[in-house]
Design a protein around this motif. Structure first.
Motif, short mmCIF file in Angstrom:
data_model
loop_
_atom_site.label_atom_id
_atom_site.label_comp_id
_atom_site.label_asym_id
_atom_site.label_seq_id
_atom_site.Cartn_x
_atom_site.Cartn_y
_atom_site.Cartn_z
N SER A 187 0.83 -1.21 0.00
CA SER A 187 0.00 0.00 0.00
C SER A 187 0.86 1.26 0.00
N ARG A 188 1.94 1.26 0.79
CA ARG A 188 2.81 2.44 0.85
C ARG A 188 3.43 2.74 -0.51
N VAL A 189 3.83 1.69 -1.21
CA VAL A 189 4.43 1.89 -2.54
C VAL A 189 3.37 2.42 -3.51
N ALA A 190 2.16 1.87 -3.45
CA ALA A 190 1.11 2.31 -4.36
C ALA A 190 0.74 3.78 -4.14
N VAL A 191 0.68 4.21 -2.89
CA VAL A 191 0.33 5.60 -2.58
C VAL A 191 1.39 6.55 -3.09
N ASN A 192 2.64 6.13 -3.06
CA ASN A 192 3.75 7.00 -3.49
C ASN A 192 4.17 6.75 -4.94
N ALA A 193 3.30 6.14 -5.72
CA ALA A 193 3.62 5.77 -7.10
C ALA A 193 4.10 6.96 -7.95
N PRO A 194 3.50 8.16 -7.86
CA PRO A 194 3.97 9.26 -8.72
C PRO A 194 5.45 9.60 -8.54
N ALA A 195 5.99 9.33 -7.37
CA ALA A 195 7.40 9.65 -7.12
C ALA A 195 8.33 8.49 -7.44
N LEU A 196 7.78 7.41 -7.98
CA LEU A 196 8.58 6.21 -8.24
C LEU A 196 8.39 5.76 -9.69
N PRO A 197 8.96 6.50 -10.65
CA PRO A 197 8.79 6.13 -12.05
C PRO A 197 9.37 4.74 -12.32
N GLY A 198 8.62 3.95 -13.11
CA GLY A 198 9.08 2.61 -13.49
C GLY A 198 8.81 1.55 -12.45
N VAL A 199 8.37 1.96 -11.26
CA VAL A 199 8.12 1.00 -10.18
C VAL A 199 6.64 0.61 -10.18
N THR A 200 6.39 -0.70 -10.07
CA THR A 200 5.01 -1.17 -10.08
C THR A 200 4.79 -2.20 -8.97
N PRO A 201 3.83 -1.96 -8.08
CA PRO A 201 3.45 -2.99 -7.10
C PRO A 201 2.53 -4.01 -7.80
N GLU A 202 2.82 -5.27 -7.65
CA GLU A 202 2.06 -6.30 -8.36
C GLU A 202 1.61 -7.41 -7.41
N VAL A 203 0.53 -8.05 -7.81
CA VAL A 203 0.10 -9.27 -7.13
C VAL A 203 0.36 -10.42 -8.09
N GLY A 204 1.30 -11.25 -7.75
CA GLY A 204 1.62 -12.39 -8.59
C GLY A 204 1.24 -13.69 -7.92
N LEU A 205 1.65 -14.79 -8.54
CA LEU A 205 1.40 -16.11 -7.99
C LEU A 205 2.72 -16.79 -7.69
N SER A 206 2.79 -17.45 -6.57
CA SER A 206 4.00 -18.17 -6.19
C SER A 206 3.63 -19.63 -5.91
#
Length: 648
Positions: free
Chosen positions: A142-161
C-alpha cells in the motif's frame, strides 16, 4: 535609345512566357507538396498514429498461472498462492539508483535480493520488469502504491508463487520450481519469451521439470499508457494468456504421507504399485526435504545441511538409486530355469553350505547348509546354493533375458528426474564395458543378485507386479491432464510372456516365505486370510567378506560402521489370492532384510485398508507395538489426519 513598338512588344512577350513558366513551376511544386501532405496526413495516417502511440504505449507480458498438481483423489499437492512483489522497468525508471533510494525509504529492501535485481537489470532488456522485492506485506504494498507518482518505473504487483502443501511428502515426486538460469536457457534452442523475464520460475526437478511445458501455460499481453516519466497511467488493452494444464497423478496422498512418516530417518525407498494397471500408488525416498525452501530461495546453511547429510536427502532413491537386489533376484533365476526346462517342481539340489566353482568356494548364507532343497524350499528359506546350481545350468544370457522381461535392467518412462536403467549384465556387456571375458564366477554371483546386477526400487516393484498378475504392466504416474485420463486400463495390459504354471510355482514359494514357519519373513506375516501377502526377503552386501573373516566369524552388521552394513530389501504382493498391490522396500545399510520386511508389511496393510489396518491383522506379539507406532506417527505427522480405524 528609344525602343520601337515592335521591340517593346517582343520584350513583353518574352517576360510573359517566363512568368508563365515560373508560375507554372511554382504551381506544380505546390501541387506536389499538397499531394505529399495528403499522402502523409490521410493515406499514411494510421501508420504514423501507431508510431506516435508506441512512444507512449508499452506492451507487457502477463505470466500465466501455472497448472496445479493433484493426487489421485483430487487433493492439491502443488498449488499457487498470491504473492505481493515490487518490480521496476529500467527504461521507464530513468535514474534507477535514485528510484531505488526512494523505494528503500518506504519498504525494507534485502541487500542480497537488491544486488541480484541490479545484476538482472544490467543483463536484461531495458523494457523487462525486474523484481526488487517479493513476498512483501499488504501494508508495504500500500505504501508503494500511494507513493507511485514519485517512483517512475516501479510497479506494485500481485503475482502467484508456487507452494507445496504437503512439502516433504512429495518432494521427490513433484519436485520444485525455481528461477530460470543461464544453464536452463542454454538447453533450449528457441526459448519462450516468458523465460527471459528475470526470476520467472520453471520446474527444476521431478514432475515440475518433466512436464514443464504443459504446466507453464502461454503468456498473455497488456497494453499500458505511460506518461513522460514512464509511470503507468492506465491499461488500454489486455489479452489473457492460457493457464497451464492441471495434472493429476496416480499417487495417493494419504498413503504417500504414511510411508514417508514410516520410513522416518532411514536412508530408504519404497514403491507401491497397482498389480493390474501399473499405477503407482506411492513412491517415496527418505530422508526427504522441504521443496518450499527452493521456491523461496534456499539459504546457504539449509542447502549445506542437505548436501552434507550422508543419507542423501536430495537423491530420489526410489528411481535413481540402484542396488544389488540380493535374494529378491532369485525369482528371476527360478523362472529362467523353469522356462529353459532346467528344473521343475521336483528338482532338488544339495546344499552343504557352500559350492566350489573353479577352485573358489561360494558360500550359502546358512553356514551349515540347508540339505536337499527343491524350488519352493529354496525360495522359502533363501538357499543360495540351489540358485548357484540353477544359474550354472541355465546361463547368464537367459537369466538376463528373463530379468528384462520382468522389468529389470529397463528404463521405465515415468515423469520423474534421473530414472535409472539399472544393470542386468551379459557376456557382451562385460566385454564392452570392462574389457574382460565373462567368467563362471560372475554367473554364480549374479544368481543371488550380487556381482554386477543393479536394480532400482521402482524396477523391483514392476517385477513383483508382473509376477503377481502375469501381465506386462508398465509403471504409470500421470493419471490425467485437465481431467482427460492418461492411464492404460487393466484390460489393455498385455500378458507376460511366461508360462502361467511357472509363475504359479514361484508365487506359491513367495507365499511360503511369509506364511510357512521356515520362511525367512514368517515373523513379519499378516494373519488375516483375506489379506495375506506373498514376498521375498533380500540382503545385499556392500563389502567383501574375506576367507580369514569367515574362519574367525563374520562380523555382525550391528558391529560395523553404518556405511559398511548390508542393504535390506523386501518385495511382496497382496492379497495372495487376488493380487491388488505390489510393494518394494529398500533400506540402505539397514543390516539386512530385517530392516525392510516390517516396513513393507506395514505399508501393505495401510494400502489395502486405505488407512490404519485392524490390529488383528498382525500377530498378537506385535499388536501393542503397532498401536503405539500408529499413535506416534499421527502425533508427529499432522498430514496423516486422525485414525479411521480403532478396530481391535
Amino acid at each position: 535609345m528609344k525602343r520601337t513598338a515592335a521591340e517593346t512588344a517582343a520584350s513583353h512577350n518574352r517576360l510573359s512566357r517566363r512568368a508563365l513558366l515560373l508560375g507554372g513551376a511554382q504551381l506544380g511544386f505546390m501541387g506536389l507538396l499538397g499531394l505529399r501532405m495528403r499522402y502523409l496526413q490521410v493515406d499514411q495516417a494510421d501508420e504514423f498514429r501507431l508510431l506516435a502511440e508506441e512512444n507512449r504505449i508499452n506492451v507487457r507480458l502477463i505470466p500465466p498461472a501455472r497448472g496445479e498438481i493433484y493426487d489421485r483423489n483430487g487433493v492439491t499437492i502443488a498449488a499457487n498462492e498470491p504473492s505481493y512483489r515490487i518490480t521496476i522497468v529500467r527504461e521507464d525508471a530513468g535514474d534507477v539508483g535514485e528510484v531505488i533510494g526512494r523505494l528503500s525509504t518506504l519498504i525494507e529492501l534485502d541487500d542480497t535480493a537488491l544486488n541480484r535485481a541490479m545484476t538482472e537489470m544490467k543483463r536484461s532488456p531495458p523494457f523487462l520488469p525486474v523484481t526488487v522485492a517479493e513476498r512483501i506485506s499488504w501494508e508495504e504494498m500500500s505504501r508503494v502504491a500511494v507513493n507511485a507518482p514519485a517512483l517512475p518505473g516501479v510497479t506494485p504487483e500481485v503475482g502467484l508463487s508456487r507452494v507445496y502443501p504437503y512439502g516433504v511428502d512429495f518432494a521427490h515426486v513433484v519436485g520444485y520450481v525455481g528461477p530460470v538460469s543461464d544453464y536452463d536457457l542454454s538447453k533450449i534452442e528457441d526459448p519462450d519469451q516468458l523465460l527471459l523475464i528475470p526470476r520467472f520460475q520453471i520446474g527444476k526437478v521431478g514432475l515440475e521439470a518433466k512436464r514443464e511445458e504443459k504446466l507453464r501455460g502461454k503468456a498473455g499481453t497488456k497494453q499500458v499508457e505511460v506518461n513522460a516519466v514512464g509511470r503507468v497511467m492506465r491499461e488500454l488493452d489486455r489479452r489473457e494468456g492460457q493457464t497451464g494444464d492441471d495434472l493429476q497423478i496416480t499417487v495417493d496422498q494419504k498413503l504417500q504421507s504414511y510411508i514417508q512418516a514410516r520410513l522416518g530417518d532411514e536412508s530408504a525407498a519404497a514403491v507401491v504399485m497397482d498389480c493390474k494397471t501399473g499405477e503407482i500408488l506411492a513412491i517415496n525416498s527418505a530422508p526427504t526435504f522441504d521443496p518450499n525452501l527452493f521456491v523461496r530461495g534456499i539459504s546457504v546453511a539449509d542447502y549445506s545441511t542437505l548436501t552434507e547429510n550422508d543419507h542423501r536427502p536430495l537423491a530420489t532413491k526410489s528411481v535413481q538409486g540402484t542396488y544389488p537386489p540380493g535374494s529378491t533376484y532369485k525369482m528371476v533365476v527360478a523362472l529362467a530355469a523353469l522356462e529353459a526346462g532346467v528344473i521343475d517342481s521336483k528338482t532338488t539340489y544339495y546344499c552343504s553350505g557352500k559350492l566350489k566353482v573353479s577352485n573358489r568356494d561360494f558360500h550359502c548364507w546358512k553356514r551349515g547348509g540347508h540339505g536337499h532343497m527343491n524350488l519352493e524350499g529354496a525360495l522359502r528359506e533363501s538357499c543360495d546354493v540351489f540358485f548357484y546350481e540353477c544359474a550354472l545350468e541355465v546361463g547368464i544370457e537367459k537369466i538376463t533375458e528373463m530379468a528384462n522381461r520382468l522389468g529389470l535392467g529397463v528404463k521405465h518412462g515415468i515423469p520423474m528426474s534421473a530414472v535409472a536403467t539399472g544393470l542386468t549384465p551379459t557376456k557382451g556387456w562385460k566385454a564392452r564395458n570392462i574389457d574382460q571375458d565373462w567368467v563362471i564366477g560372475d554367473t554364480v554371483n549374479a544368481s543371488i543378485g550380487q556381482g554386477f546386477v543393479l536394480t532400482s526400487p521402482l524396477q523391483l516393484a514392476v517385477m513383483t507386479a508382473r509376477l503377481a498378475s502375469g501381465k506386462a504392466v508398465e509403471p504409470q504416474l500421470l493419471k490425467s491432464i485437465n481431467g482427460i485420463d492418461q492411464t492404460v486400463p487393466a484390460e489393455d495390459v498385455p500378458d507376460l510372456d511366461v508360462n502361467p504354471n511357472h509363475l504359479r510355482m514361484v508365487r506359491q514359494a513367495m507365499f511360503a516365505v511369509s506364511n510357512h514357519r521356515k520362511g525367512t519373513a514368517y515373523s513379519q506375516r499378516i494373519i488375516k486370510d483375506e489379506v495375506r501377502l506373498a514376498g521375498k526377503t533380500g540382503t545385499s552386501q556392500v563389502r567383501n567378506i574375506t576367507a580369514a573373516e569367515r574362519r574367525a566369524g563374520v562380523i555382525r552388521n550391528e558391529d560395523l560402521p553404518w556405511e559398511r552394513r548390508d542393504h535390506g530389501l523386501f518385495v511382496n504382493f497382496a492379497p495372495y489370492n487376488d493380487p491388488r498391490i505390489a510393494v518394494a522396500v529398500v533400506v540402505e545399510h539397514g543390516g539386512g532384510s530385517k530392516a525392510a520386511t516390517p516396513i513393507a508389511r506395514d505399508i501393505t496393510l495401510q494400502a489395502l485398508y486405505d488407512g490404519d489396518p485392524p490390529l488383528d491383522a498382525y500377530p498378537s506379539k506385535d499388536r501393542n507395538r503397532i498401536k503405539s507406532q500408529q499413535e506416534r506417527l499421527r502425533l508427529e505427522n499432522p498430514s496423516l489426519g486422525s485414525s479411521g480405524n480403532d478396530r481391535a
